[in-house]
Scaffold this active site. Sequence first.
Site, PDB file in Angstrom:
ATOM      1  N   TRP A  99       3.253   6.137   2.146  1.00 36.01           N
ATOM      2  CA  TRP A  99       3.077   6.383   0.860  1.00 36.01           C
ATOM      3  C   TRP A  99       2.929   7.619   0.719  1.00 36.01           C
ATOM      4  O   TRP A  99       2.513   8.266   1.162  1.00 36.01           O
ATOM      5  CB  TRP A  99       1.993   5.974  -0.220  1.00 36.01           C
ATOM      6  N   LYS A 131       2.175  -1.689 -18.305  1.00 35.86           N
ATOM      7  CA  LYS A 131       3.145  -3.063 -17.356  1.00 35.86           C
ATOM      8  C   LYS A 131       4.433  -2.832 -17.562  1.00 35.86           C
ATOM      9  O   LYS A 131       5.352  -2.522 -16.261  1.00 35.86           O
ATOM     10  CB  LYS A 131       2.607  -4.390 -17.884  1.00 35.86           C
ATOM     11  N   GLU A 188       5.124   0.833 -15.690  1.00 34.90           N
ATOM     12  CA  GLU A 188       5.214   1.187 -14.029  1.00 34.90           C
ATOM     13  C   GLU A 188       6.073  -0.049 -13.479  1.00 34.90           C
ATOM     14  O   GLU A 188       6.434   0.190 -12.164  1.00 34.90           O
ATOM     15  CB  GLU A 188       3.826   0.578 -13.665  1.00 34.90           C
ATOM     16  N   ARG A 243       1.210  -1.339  -0.245  1.00 33.69           N
ATOM     17  CA  ARG A 243      -0.253   0.287   0.044  1.00 33.69           C
ATOM     18  C   ARG A 243       1.323   1.105   0.181  1.00 33.69           C
ATOM     19  O   ARG A 243       0.455   2.277  -0.329  1.00 33.69           O
ATOM     20  CB  ARG A 243      -0.988   0.019   1.123  1.00 33.69           C
ATOM     21  N   LYS A 251      -0.613   0.521  -4.117  1.00 34.94           N
ATOM     22  CA  LYS A 251      -1.486  -0.545  -4.809  1.00 34.94           C
ATOM     23  C   LYS A 251      -3.093  -0.193  -4.708  1.00 34.94           C
ATOM     24  O   LYS A 251      -4.125   0.064  -6.247  1.00 34.94           O
ATOM     25  CB  LYS A 251      -2.034  -1.819  -3.935  1.00 34.94           C
TER      26      LYS A 251
HETATM   27  C1  G6P Z   1      -3.221   1.871  -9.005  1.00 29.17           C
HETATM   28  C2  G6P Z   1      -2.942   0.562  -8.914  1.00 29.17           C
HETATM   29  C3  G6P Z   1      -3.534  -0.143 -10.303  1.00 29.17           C
HETATM   30  C4  G6P Z   1      -4.415  -0.116 -10.009  1.00 29.17           C
HETATM   31  C5  G6P Z   1      -5.193   0.950 -10.072  1.00 29.17           C
HETATM   32  C6  G6P Z   1      -7.236   1.283  -9.934  1.00 29.17           C
HETATM   33  O1  G6P Z   1      -3.067   2.538  -9.911  1.00 29.17           O
HETATM   34  O2  G6P Z   1      -1.675   0.460  -8.710  1.00 29.17           O
HETATM   35  O3  G6P Z   1      -2.362  -1.295 -10.419  1.00 29.17           O
HETATM   36  O4  G6P Z   1      -5.234  -1.424 -11.315  1.00 29.17           O
HETATM   37  O5  G6P Z   1      -4.833   1.672  -8.906  1.00 29.17           O
HETATM   38  O6  G6P Z   1      -6.598   0.722  -8.554  1.00 29.17           O
HETATM   39  P1  G6P Z   1      -8.446   0.063  -7.937  1.00 29.17           P
HETATM   40  O7  G6P Z   1      -8.267  -1.004  -6.991  1.00 29.17           O
HETATM   41  O8  G6P Z   1      -9.327   0.668  -8.400  1.00 29.17           O
HETATM   42  O9  G6P Z   1      -8.575  -1.037  -9.210  1.00 29.17           O
END
Ligand code: G6P
Length: 611
Positions: free
Chosen positions: A73, A488, A491, A27, A606
């Site tokens: 974060w 992908k 990131e 997180r 995340k």
């Molecule tokens: C963050 C994560 C991504 C994810 C996005 C949306 O940026 O790093 O992997 O796709 O959030 O998150 P969610 O939980 O709403 O799908």
Amino acid sequence: MCGIIGYIGSKPAREIILNGLKRLEYRGYDSAGMALVNGDTKIFKCKGRVKDLEEMVNNSNFDGTTGMGHTRWATHGEPNELNAHPQVSHKGYFIVVHNGIIENYARLKRHLEGRGVAFTSQTDTEVLANLIEHLYIEGDLTAEQAITLALNRVEGAYGLVIICTKEADKLFAAKKGSPLVIGVGEGENFIASDATPIVEHTQRVIYLNDDDLAIIKKDELILKTIRIEKIQPVVKELDLKIGEIDKEGYPHFMLKEIFEQPRAIHDTFRGRILPDYSGVMLGGLHNELETMSQAERIIIIACGTSWHAGLIGEYFFEEYTRIPVEVEYASEFRYRNPIIKKGDIVIAISQSGETADTLAAVKLAREKGAKVIGICNVVGSSIPRETDAGVYTHAGPEIGVASTKAFTTQVTVLAMMAFEIGHLKGIISDSFYKELITELVSIPGKIEKTLGVNEKVIELSKIFQNTHNALYLGRGYLFPVALEGALKLKEISYIHAEGYPAAEMKHGPIALIDENMPVVVVATKDDTYGKIINNIQEIKARKGVVIAIVTEGDDIIRKMADHILEVPETLPVFSGLLAVIPLQLLSYHIAVLRGCNVDQPRNLAKSVTVE
Ligand code: G6P
């Protein structure tokens, strides 16, 4: 964004907090800290990861039976020891860990500074700690009264755990916007941002709602709201096993989660397919299906990878239900006074169920009268609780920051939804419905087979690990897959990558192509196959290096492309579920070869619980 954990009981808290923080590290991971209470209170904080904190804590003999921890974060103030949590109030009476943002912190800070409070960090959290302390002292209040009063004065979002050193037999926890779950034990209790640090201790949980204030003692739990009314806690059984949150022998969660996709997709449709494969039944939509089939418009809202899944959903719904679809970034949707008409259906997609922008967009859509359907993975998270109805993806916990199995299971749910509505509307015939379901059931096996490209992807990754840029192209269902492949790569390996609809290449990106530009073309067989062959030729004519994702046995592209990665044949509607697998593996192996932290890429988190 930020993970928090608290423990109160009779066991040594240090180990429990450290293990919990390791589970929550996905997180946020730019700094970490903990507070332990044992008569005395000791705070440990450092810039960096939980393992750095662990080293620091292990150099001390101090332990406690009450404690809390935080993995950060950064929002306010750079990642450093001073800005790490816990934040402590001026006189040391209140210790706070916080996930979220206090929006009116600057005004509150000025007010407190005017009253002689000195601040040591740049955080909004320290302001809150001091506001509570200020009210506690000035008003001669109890800790509970001061916290309640302070929380009525702050604007913004928070998941909070608070210790008052003068009343250290309890933890206070409060939630608004950021998730918190209590783990109910025997003679001990836990509080955390999600259930992953709790599941090894107890299966009994209470999900806090916005405005809840919990007073947690080792053998007593009182749940109130900050409007000072007592409420009856609802204890639920966790549907989570400890094995699901271990790497189980894989070097990274991301690789484990890529390889878990056959199982995850199977779990997504398990129990939802009618006997004889005559159709699907999504229990969560049972009462809404009729309304959905009459919708005049579907608006899909999501962020990140979930938004890419939404783009594939657009193709599904338009093709199989003939309902017009718009796919919106939740962050744009919520801030531009969107037009929602009666008869519009909003579908919110979110793995975590906690993404702040998606959650706010859901609330806005409902305020404007839309029926809102959720597609989420984390059971009991905020978005499913705010929607009218929904479908869980059942992918199991996704820990790697780069989303993989969440994407394929979201696409699976979207396909099932479109099939069910399309059939109800008579657009999908009985026989075609059966064909679709039969193919869907074969997808886990086909993904298993696709995963066989892993060794070849490792070899390819060695060739491309030092590239500075990459282009990803696809058409139709495979255009969002190209976007997802590019996301992908950027990131987790920090290589600049762009995804484009293949035909758009001629309107700009083609200028980038030369012998140094790898172009990943998602070119499995579907209606646009002939066109994508033309695009590959255009790239080759400009000396671009083509890595093509093709259907098994495709000898035409094999001769044209520099490298191919094969996936089994399937119906075009499912092509993305297979084609994305080599792209996930490619980004994974390139990142590993570049020495990147795959599961915790820099600057990312995340669960984005801030706007
Ligand atoms: C963050 C994560 C991504 C994810 C996005 C949306 O940026 O790093 O992997 O796709 O959030 O998150 P969610 O939980 O709403 O799908």
